[in-house]
Design a protein around this motif. Structure first.
Motif, short mmCIF file in Angstrom:
data_model
loop_
_atom_site.label_atom_id
_atom_site.label_comp_id
_atom_site.label_asym_id
_atom_site.label_seq_id
_atom_site.Cartn_x
_atom_site.Cartn_y
_atom_site.Cartn_z
N ILE A 31 0.84 -1.20 0.00
CA ILE A 31 0.00 0.00 0.00
C ILE A 31 0.87 1.25 0.00
N PHE A 32 1.94 1.25 0.79
CA PHE A 32 2.84 2.39 0.82
C PHE A 32 3.57 2.55 -0.51
N LEU A 33 3.95 1.43 -1.12
CA LEU A 33 4.62 1.49 -2.42
C LEU A 33 3.68 2.08 -3.47
N SER A 34 2.41 1.69 -3.43
CA SER A 34 1.44 2.20 -4.40
C SER A 34 1.19 3.69 -4.19
N ILE A 35 1.05 4.10 -2.94
CA ILE A 35 0.83 5.52 -2.65
C ILE A 35 2.02 6.35 -3.10
N SER A 36 3.22 5.88 -2.81
CA SER A 36 4.42 6.60 -3.21
C SER A 36 4.55 6.68 -4.72
N LEU A 37 4.19 5.61 -5.43
CA LEU A 37 4.26 5.63 -6.89
C LEU A 37 3.29 6.64 -7.49
N VAL A 38 2.06 6.67 -6.97
CA VAL A 38 1.07 7.63 -7.46
C VAL A 38 1.53 9.07 -7.20
N GLY A 39 2.04 9.32 -5.99
CA GLY A 39 2.47 10.67 -5.65
C GLY A 39 3.67 11.13 -6.46
N SER A 40 4.69 10.29 -6.58
CA SER A 40 5.90 10.67 -7.32
C SER A 40 5.64 10.81 -8.81
N LEU A 41 4.86 9.89 -9.38
CA LEU A 41 4.58 9.95 -10.82
C LEU A 41 3.74 11.16 -11.17
N SER A 42 2.70 11.44 -10.39
CA SER A 42 1.84 12.59 -10.69
C SER A 42 2.60 13.90 -10.54
N TYR A 43 3.44 14.01 -9.51
CA TYR A 43 4.20 15.25 -9.32
C TYR A 43 5.24 15.43 -10.42
N LEU A 110 11.76 8.45 -9.52
CA LEU A 110 10.83 9.55 -9.76
C LEU A 110 10.95 10.64 -8.69
N TRP A 111 11.12 10.23 -7.42
CA TRP A 111 11.26 11.25 -6.37
C TRP A 111 12.54 12.06 -6.57
N PHE A 112 13.63 11.40 -6.97
CA PHE A 112 14.86 12.14 -7.22
C PHE A 112 14.72 13.03 -8.46
N LYS A 113 13.90 12.62 -9.40
CA LYS A 113 13.62 13.47 -10.56
C LYS A 113 12.94 14.76 -10.10
N SER A 116 15.51 16.96 -8.15
CA SER A 116 16.44 17.72 -8.99
C SER A 116 15.77 18.92 -9.64
N TYR A 117 14.45 18.85 -9.84
CA TYR A 117 13.74 19.98 -10.44
C TYR A 117 13.48 21.08 -9.41
N VAL A 118 13.07 20.69 -8.21
CA VAL A 118 12.69 21.68 -7.19
C VAL A 118 13.92 22.24 -6.48
N MET A 119 14.83 21.36 -6.05
CA MET A 119 16.01 21.80 -5.30
C MET A 119 17.10 22.25 -6.27
N THR A 120 17.02 23.50 -6.68
CA THR A 120 18.00 24.05 -7.60
C THR A 120 19.32 24.32 -6.88
N SER A 121 20.35 24.64 -7.68
CA SER A 121 21.68 24.84 -7.11
C SER A 121 21.72 26.02 -6.15
N ASP A 122 20.97 27.09 -6.44
CA ASP A 122 20.98 28.25 -5.53
C ASP A 122 20.34 27.91 -4.18
N LYS A 123 19.36 27.00 -4.17
CA LYS A 123 18.76 26.58 -2.91
C LYS A 123 19.75 25.76 -2.08
N LEU A 124 20.51 24.91 -2.74
CA LEU A 124 21.51 24.11 -2.01
C LEU A 124 22.60 25.00 -1.44
N ILE A 125 23.03 25.97 -2.22
CA ILE A 125 24.06 26.89 -1.73
C ILE A 125 23.52 27.71 -0.56
N TYR A 126 22.24 28.09 -0.62
CA TYR A 126 21.63 28.83 0.48
C TYR A 126 21.60 28.00 1.75
#
Length: 292
Positions: A31-43, A110-113, A116-126
């Motif tokens: 159930i957790f795997l399915s929920i995580s797949l739906v959330g990561s794929l949709s986002y 998918l979560w790492f995808k 990488s989109y949300v956590m840009t380099s300027d956010k990491l440096i901040y």
């Protein structure tokens, strides 16, 4: 496309992905795997579109299928024997476990995808620039390196074709020689780019004690509200994990934790956590439609 969740404070973005990736790596309950797949794929589809994620899945799905197929061939645990491959038994439990591992790998990719989109380099440096400036710079350069490498490689390919040095219609030895030449060009570019970046950051005083820094990120009231929500959701899921509500056994026989009111509450909390970025976007779209 403006991502509402990405506009929140970088520390909240980092904490969110730390939670969903951490849970996704260790929770093997279906159930957790399915929920995580739906959330990561949709986002991921919302962030980069169906076409881009479709290309990503073309590479990811065969890898996950390979993981799911290889596991039963080498893992012979389990009491439900379906058949024998040579002298080795093929068990139903190992097939279930292989499927779960394949879904888990897909979720992490998918979560790492999304990360990488949300956590840009300027956010990491901040986040890391003041306490760990060297580590922040390495992370930033690593995330920036891949798209730059692709862009430069295409330039080199077009330049080589422009001077008539294409790999088409060449024998194997000529293609190897051509590939080595392109590789030499790319290695030279990588070294020069690294030196230029190091000199540029050094001239700006990066990493020096007492240096000043500029940032557009401020912790606002909405960030505090989201932080409280994240703490409650993560705390609820952690409580369920500690109480055994996410228990799943594959060997020697498959055993699921019985469904209870508490387990359903944990499923709902985890579902809200995984779908949180899209939920925030839907709320923002509704507000914008109402204001118009």
């Amino acid at each position: 496309m403006r991502d509402t969740f990405g506009s929140y404070h970088p520390s909240l973005n980092f904490l969110y992905f730390l939670a969903v990736i951490g849970f996704g790596m260790f929770l093997m309950h279906p159930i957790f795997l399915s929920i995580s797949l739906v959330g990561s794929l949709s986002y991921a589809i919302y962030l980069e579109g169906t076409k881009a994620i479709g290309k990503q899945l073309l590479y990811s799905i065969p890898l996950c299928i390979l993981v799911g197929v290889i596991n039963p061939l080498f893992n012979h645990e389990g009491i439900t024997i379906l058949t024998y491959i040579g002298d080795n038994p093929l068990t139903l439990e190992s097939i279930y476990y292989g499927i779960a591992m394949a879904v888990l790998f897909m979720n992490i990719i998918l979560w790492f995808k999304c990360y990488s989109y949300v956590m840009t380099s300027d956010k990491l440096i901040y986040l890391l620039g003041r306490k760990l400036p060297t580590l922040a710079l390495i992370f930033s350069m690593t995330l920036r390196f891949v798209p730059l490498f692709k862009k430069q490689f295409k330039k080199v390919m077009r330049a080589q074709e422009g001077i008539g040095n294409s790999s088409r219609k060449k024998n194997i030895l000529a293609r190897i020689k051509w590939a080595m030449k392109v590789l030499s060009i790319m290695v030279t570019w990588i070294l020069e780019n690294a030196i230029d970046t190091a000199d540029s950051m050094n001239s700006r005083g990066y990493g020096l004690k007492g240096r000043s820094s500029f940032s557009l990120y401020f912790f606002q009231r909405r960030d505090a509200k989201l932080l409280i929500g994240l703490v409650l959701l993560v705390g609820s899921v952690l409580t369920g994990v500690l109480n055994g509500q996410t228990y799943m056994r594959y060997f020697p026989s498959v055993k699921l934790q019985p469904t209870t009111v508490q387990s359903i509450a944990v499923y709902i909390a985890y579902g809200v956590l995984c779908i949180l970025p899209l939920g925030l976007q839907m709320v923002e779209d509704i507000k914008w439609h109402y204001l118009k």
